[in-house]
Design a protein around this motif. Structure first.
Motif, PDB file in Angstrom:
ATOM      1  N   ALA A   1     -12.231  32.644   8.380  1.00  0.00           N
ATOM      2  CA  ALA A   1     -10.803  32.924   8.531  1.00  0.00           C
ATOM      3  C   ALA A   1     -10.640  34.295   9.158  1.00  0.00           C
ATOM      4  O   ALA A   1     -10.975  35.305   8.550  1.00  0.00           O
TER       5      ALA A   1
ATOM      6  N   ASN B   1      -5.432  25.707  10.938  1.00  0.00           N
ATOM      7  CA  ASN B   1      -4.230  26.359  11.419  1.00  0.00           C
ATOM      8  C   ASN B   1      -3.651  25.458  12.502  1.00  0.00           C
ATOM      9  O   ASN B   1      -4.381  24.982  13.370  1.00  0.00           O
TER      10      ASN B   1
ATOM     11  N   SER C   1       3.326  32.261   9.617  1.00  0.00           N
ATOM     12  CA  SER C   1       1.971  31.740   9.555  1.00  0.00           C
ATOM     13  C   SER C   1       1.993  30.289   9.984  1.00  0.00           C
ATOM     14  O   SER C   1       2.903  29.547   9.633  1.00  0.00           O
TER      15      SER C   1
ATOM     16  N   ASP D   1      -0.710  28.398   9.380  1.00  0.00           N
ATOM     17  CA  ASP D   1      -1.728  27.728   8.567  1.00  0.00           C
ATOM     18  C   ASP D   1      -1.135  26.458   7.966  1.00  0.00           C
ATOM     19  O   ASP D   1       0.044  26.427   7.614  1.00  0.00           O
TER      20      ASP D   1
END
Lengths: 485, 463
Positions: free
Chosen positions: A58, A125, A186, A188
C-alpha cells in the motif's frame, strides 16, 4: 512482495522479449517459464491464504485524487488470480503447435496482458483497477490487429471502441464516487464501499458501472462486438479474451455493483437477470445454427456468460457462489474448446463444419479428447461445470422459480449444439476434408489438453477445493444487500 | 520582467546574427537565450510580484505557464536547424518572430489589466501572421497567412470592442476594478454582458474554440510545419492562460458561464466529429487541437474564481493539461516531418507505415504520445483528462462531463487510427532518417509524457 512479483515477472519477461526479439523456440520457452513461475506463485498464495483479505502493498500515489497503489486479495480475487495463473501457461503453450506470426512479439503481448490482468484482480483501489483494466486491452488490440483473420482492422477497432466506451463509463463513475468520499478523498474499495449513497444516485450509477462490465463479459445487448472478434482473433487472443478477460466483467460486478451500489443493484436485479437470460437463450439458439466451429464456441461462451451473470444477480449465496465458481470452469472450458478448434483447423485448413465429418475414423484420440471436453461443456455430472450449473439454477430457483424454468431449455440447447457439432465434425459420412492427410492428436497436444481435462474432473468431483475460496466473501457480500421485500 | 526583456532582446540579437550571415549560430543563440529566460523564471518561482503599476502580475500560475511555454519553445528550437537546413534566406527572422510571439504569450499569462490583454494578444498574433506565410512560394502557405490575418483582424476588433464596452462600464482597464464592479453591481447591465461576450469571442478565436475555429485546419495545414508545431503548442498554451485569467479574475459571472457552456459543448462536439474523417495528418492535428481546446474549456467552465473557489486547482489543471498536450503534440509533429521527408512530402497519415519495421523504438514513442493525446492510462494525457473530469464533477457539470466522456471516446478512435498506421507494414520500403538530436527530442517528449503520467506530482503542482 509476491503480489508485486506477479505483476513484474510477466512484465519483465515481456520486456526482454520485446527488446531482444529472440528466436521462436527461446521466446516460447521464456514465456512459458515466466507463466509457470507466476502459476506457482498463485498456488503459493492459495496455499498460504488464511481466509481473510490480505493487503500486500500500500503506497500513496496521487493522494489528492484518492489514488493509491494498493495490492491485495480476498477469496474472490484469489480465485481470479488462480484462473489467470492456471490458464496462461496453457495459452502460451498453444503457440507451440498453433503458432501465429513473430513468436517473440506474440508472447510479449500475451505476457503484457497477463501482467495487467493480475493487476486488475489484485487492485484494492478503484483507480488502480481502472488503470489495469484499460492496460490489459492494449496488448490484445495489437495482437488482433496484427494477426487477426478476415476484416481484422474494422473488427479490431470496433472491439476496442466498444470496450473503451465501457472503460470511460467506469472512469466517470469512479471519479464521481471518489468525490463523494469525505476529504481527503480516497478511491480505495473499502472507502467506496463505506459510502451510503442515496437511492436516486445508486439508480443511475448502477448503469454507468454496469455498462463497463456488461460490455466486457459480454451481456446481451452489449455483445455485438464479441462473436466476430472471437472468430477473427488468433486462437491465443481468443483464449485470453474469453477465458480470462471476460471474467474481469464478473469480478467487476461483484466488486463494484455489489460492493458499492447494492441498493441500486437490488432495484435493477430483475431487469438485468431478464436481459442475461434472454442473451443466454438467444446465443444458444444462434450457436445451434452455426457452421463455423469457432463462431459456435464464441456464441456458446456468450450463452454461458449470460447464465453466469443471471446467477450472480440473484444476489443469494447459491447464485453468487455458483457464478464465481463457474468463472473458473468456463475459463478452463474455453481454452480446451478453442484449442480443439485450432487443432481441427490445423489439420483441415477450415473452421467450416459443413466440410468436416467422419473424422473420427482418422483421428480416434482427438475424438476422445473432444468428447471429454464436450462432456464438460454440457455440464455432465462429475465434470467441473456440473456443480456450478447446479448452484446457479438453485440460486435462480430461490429468487423466482420461473427463472430457473427458463434455464431448462438452456441446458437442452447447450447439449444440443455441442453434441450436434461433435457429430458434424467427427461422425457421419466423411466430408470433403476427410480425404486429407490427417494425423491424430500427438504427444504435445495431449500434454496440453490432458492436464486441463484432469482439472475438470478433479474439481468436478471435489468442487469444495474452489468453493471454499468464495464462501466467506459471499456471505460478507450478502450482509451488504438490502433485505428483499 | 527581466526574462521578458531578455526574450525581446534575444529576438533582436538573433536578427543581428542573421544579418551577419551566421546561420549556424542562430539556433544555439536562441537556445541559450531561452535557457537563460528559463533560469530567470525558475529563480523567481513562488515569489509573486507586480509590474508596471499592477498591470502585470507574476504569480505561481503565470510563472508556471511561462516556464512551460519556454520549455516547448526550446524543443521547437532544438528541431529548428534540421528543419531550416534547406532554407537559405531569412531563417533568422523565423526564430526572431517566434521569440516575439513568445513575449506576447508571456504577457497573456500575467495580465491584470485589459490593455495588457490586448497587447499580449497582438504581440502574440502579428508575428504568427508573418510566420504562417513563411513558405513564400507555396500557395497554401500564402492562403494560410491571409486567412489567418483577415480573421485574426476581425477577432482583434471584437476583443477591442469588448474591452471598450467594459471600460465604458467601469471607467478602468483594471481587471480588479471590473471584478469588484461585478461583485457589487451584479450582472444586470447590458454593457457588461456585451463586453464579456465580445472579449470571450476574441479569446475563443485565439484558442480555436467552435464556432470561431474555422481558421484552424486551413492555417495549420498551410503554414510551414514547424510554425504549425509552434502554434499548436505555445500559442495554444498562451491562449488558454489568457482565457483563464479573464474568467478567474472576474469570478465567472453568470453571462460568462452561459457562453462558456455553449462554447465547451460545441468545441468538444465539432472538434472530435470533424477529426474522425481526416486523413491529412496536419489537419487531423488541427482538429485534435480544437478538441483539446474543448476539454480545457471544460476545466475552465468549472472555475469559480481563485478568491472564493477552486481557481487555483483549475489553473494547475490547465497548466498540466496544456503542457502535456503540447509535449505530445510537439513530439508527434517532429515524427511527422521525419515521415513526410521519407515519403517525398506526402502528408497522408499512411506515411507512418513501416515505421515499426525499420525504427521500432520511434514507433513506440509515437504510440506513447498518441495514447497520451487519446487519454489512455499511465500517460500524462489520461491524468490531465481525469483531473478535468474531477473538476467538472466537483462543480456540478455532470451532464456536460458525461458528454465530454463520449467525445473522449471519439478522440480515441482517430488517434488509434494513426497508431495503427505506425505498426502497419508499408508496401514499398521506406527509409526514415532520424538524426540523433531529433531522436533525442522525440525521446524527451515521450519520457516527459510517460513520467508525468505515472508520477503526476513530479511537476509539484499536486501535493
Amino acid at each position: 512482495m509476491e503480489l508485486l512479483a506477479l505483476i513484474l515477472i510477466p512484465l519483465a519477461a515481456a520486456s526482454v522479449l520485446m527488446a531482444f526479439r529472440p528466436a521462436a523456440g527461446t521466446a516460447r520457452g521464456l514465456a512459458l517459464a515466466s507463466t509457470l513461475l507466476t502459476f506457482v506463485l498463485t498456488l503459493w498464495l492459495w496455499y498460504t491464504w488464511g481466509g481473510e483479505t490480505v493487503i500486500g502493498i500500500a503506497k500513496d500515489w496521487v493522494p489528492a485524487w484518492g489514488m493509491r497503489f494498493v495490492l491485495g486479495y480476498g477469496g474472490i480475487g484469489l480465485l481470479m488470480l488462480l484462473l489467470t495463473g492456471l490458464l496462461f501457461p496453457f495459452i502460451i503453450g498453444t503457440g507451440y503447435k498453433q503458432p501465429v506470426g513473430d513468436a517473440a512479439l506474440v508472447n510479449a503481448l500475451l505476457l503484457f496482458s497477463q501482467s495487467a490482468l493480475f493487476g486488475v484482480f489484485m487492485a484494492q483501489n478503484a483507480f488502480l483497477f481502472y488503470i489495469f483494466f484499460e492496460l490489459s486491452l492494449i496488448p490484445i488490440f495489437f495482437l488482433l490487429l496484427y494477426w487477426g483473420g478476415e476484416h481484422k482492422r474494422a473488427i479490431t477497432i470496433r472491439f476496442f471502441l466498444y470496450t473503451l466506451l465501457g472503460g470511460l463509463a467506469l472512469l466517470f463513475s469512479i471519479a464521481f464516487l471518489t468525490l463523494q468520499t469525505p476529504a481527503p478523498h480516497s478511491a480505495d474499495f473499502t472507502a467506496l464501499a463505506a459510502l451510503d449513497l442515496p437511492m436516486d444516485t445508486q439508480l443511475w450509477l448502477f448503469w454507468t458501472l454496469f455498462l463497463a462490465f456488461a460490455i466486457k463479459m459480454p451481456i446481451f445487448p452489449f455483445h455485438s462486438w464479441q462473436p466476430e472478434t472471437y472468430t477473427m482473433a488468433p486462437t491465443q487472443g481468443t483464449m485470453v479474451l474469453s477465458a480470462v478477460m471476460g471474467k474481469m466483467g464478473l469480478y467487476g460486478i461483484v466488486l463494484f455493483l455489489f460492493g458499492i451500489v447494492p441498493a441500486g443493484t437490488a432495484h435493477w436485479q430483475g431487469f438485468v437477470i431478464t436481459l442475461s437470460l434472454i442473451g443466454a437463450l438467444y446465443a444458444g439458439v444462434i450457436a445451434f445454427r452455426q457452421d463455423d466451429l469457432k463462431r459456435l464456441v464464441a456464441y456458446s461462451s456468450m450463452s454461458h456468460m449470460g447464465l453466469m451473470s443471471a446467477a450472480l444477480f440473484t444476489m443469494n449465496a447459491y447464485g453468487i457462489s455458483g457464478g464465481l465458481y463457474q468463472a473458473l470452469a468456463h475459463g478452463v472450458l474455453m481454452v480446451c474448446l478453442f484449442y480443439i478448434a485450432g487443432m481441427l483447423f490445423l489439420r483441415t485448413g477450415t473452421n467450416d463444419m459443413g466440410r468436416m465429418g467422419g473424422l473420427k475414423a482418422r483421428m480416434p484420440r482427438l475424438a476422445l479428447l473432444f468428447m471429454l471436453v464436450v462432456g464438460n461443456a454440457i455440464s455432465m455430472p462429475l465434470t467441473q461445470s456440473f456443480p456450478g450449473e447446479w448452484l446457479m439454477f438453485n440460486g435462480l430457483w430461490q429468487l423466482k422459480p420461473w427463472m430457473a424454468l427458463v434455464g431448462i431449455p438452456l441446458i437442452v440447447l447447450g447439449a444440443v449444439y455441442m453434441l450436434y457439432a461433435y457429430q458434424r465434425v467427427l461422425l457421419g459420412t466423411p466430408g470433403e476434408t476427410a480425404g486429407l492427410e490427417l494425423h491424430d492428436a500427438d504427444g504435445e497436444e495431449h500434454f496440453l489438453l490432458v492436464p486441463l481435462i484432469a482439472i475438470t474432473f478433479v474439481v468436478g468431483i471435489f468442487p469444495n477445493t474452489v468453493l471454499h475460496l468464495v464462501d466467506a466473501p459471499v456471505h460478507q457480500l450478502l450482509n451488504l444487500f438490502p433485505p428483499l421485500p | 520582467m527581466s526574462a521578458l526583456i531578455l526574450i525581446s532582446v534575444l529576438g533582436v540579437l538573433v536578427l543581428y546574427v542573421g544579418l551577419f550571415g551566421r546561420k549556424d549560430m542562430l539556433a544555439p543563440v536562441g537556445i541559450l537565450g531561452v535557457l537563460g529566460a528559463i533560469a530567470l523564471f525558475a529563480t523567481g518561482w513562488h515569489i509573486p510580484h507586480e509590474l508596471l503599476g499592477g498591470m502585470l502580475e507574476f504569480d505561481g500560475f503565470s510563472t508556471g505557464f511561462s516556464l512551460a511555454m519556454l520549455a516547448i519553445t526550446l524543443l521547437v528550437f532544438l528541431f529548428g536547424p534540421d528543419y531550416y537546413a534547406r532554407m537559405a534566406n531569412n531563417v533568422a527572422e523565423q526564430y526572431a518572430l517566434m521569440l516575439f510571439s513568445l513575449c506576447g504569450g508571456i504577457l497573456l499569462t500575467a495580465y491584470n489589466n485589459m490593455l495588457m490583454l490586448f497587447l499580449g494578444i497582438e504581440v502574440l498574433s502579428i508575428p504568427l501572421y508573418v510566420l504562417a506565410g513563411g513558405k513564400k512560394y507555396s500557395l497554401r502557405s500564402n492562403e494560410a497567412a491571409l486567412k489567418y490575418f483577415l480573421l485574426g483582424a476581425f477577432a482583434t476588433a471584437f476583443l477591442l470592442m469588448g474591452i471598450a464596452l467594459l471600460y465604458g462600464l467601469t471607467g478602468s482597464f483594471d481587471m480588479g476594478v471590473l471584478a469588484k464592479h461585478i461583485a457589487e453591481a451584479g450582472t444586470g447591465s447590458a454593457l457588461l454582458r456585451f463586453g464579456i461576450f465580445f472579449v470571450v469571442a476574441g479569446l475563443a478565436f485565439k484558442l480555436g474554440a467552435v464556432p470561431l475555429h474555422f481558421w484552424v485546419p486551413d492555417v495549420y495545414h498551410g503554414a510551414p510545419t514547424l510554425v504549425t508545431m509552434f502554434m499548436a503548442t505555445v500559442v495554444k498554451m498562451a491562449a488558454i492562460a489568457g482565457f483563464f485569467r479573464f474568467v478567474d479574475i472576474t469570478g465567472m459571472p453568470d453571462p460568462l458561464a452561459r457562453i462558456l457552456v455553449l462554447l465547451t459543448l460545441a468545441t468538444m462536439l465539432v472538434g472530435n466529429i470533424s477529426a474522425l474523417r481526416q486523413t491529412n495528418f496536419k489537419r487531423l492535428m488541427a482538429y485534435s487541437s480544437v478538441s483539446h481546446a474543448g476539454f480545457m474549456l471544460l476545466a475552465l467552465l468549472s472555475d469559480s474564481g481563485t478568491e472564493a473557489g477552486n481557481g487555483a486547482d483549475v489553473g494547475r489543471t490547465l497548466l498540466y493539461y496544456s503542457f502535456t498536450y503540447a509535449l505530445a503534440t510537439a513530439g508527434l509533429f517532429i515524427l511527422f516531418i521525419i515521415a513526410k521527408r521519407a515519403n517525398n512530402g506526402d502528408e497522408h497519415h499512411q506515411i507512418f507505415r513501416g515505421l515499426f519495421q525499420t525504427k521500432p523504438w520511434l514507433a513506440l514513442c509515437g504510440l506513447a504520445m498518441l495514447l497520451s493525446l487519446a487519454g489512455i492510462p499511465l500517460t500524462a494525457g489520461f491524468v490531465a483528462k481525469y483531473q478535468v473530469f474531477l473538476l467538472a464533477i466537483g462543480a456540478g457539470w455532470l451532464k456536460v462531463m458525461g458528454f465530454g466522456v463520449l467525445m473522449a471516446l471519439l478522440g480515441i478512435y482517430y488517434y488509434i487510427m494513426v497508431a495503427r498506421e505506425l505498426f502497419m507494414a508499408s508496401e514499398e520500403p521506406v527509409t526514415f532518417t532520424v538524426s540523433p538530436l531529433n531522436g533525442l527530442v522525440i525521446a524527451a517528449c515521450t519520457i516527459g509524457v510517460l513520467l508525468l503520467g505515472i508520477w503526476p506530482q513530479l511537476v509539484g503542482v499536486w501535493a
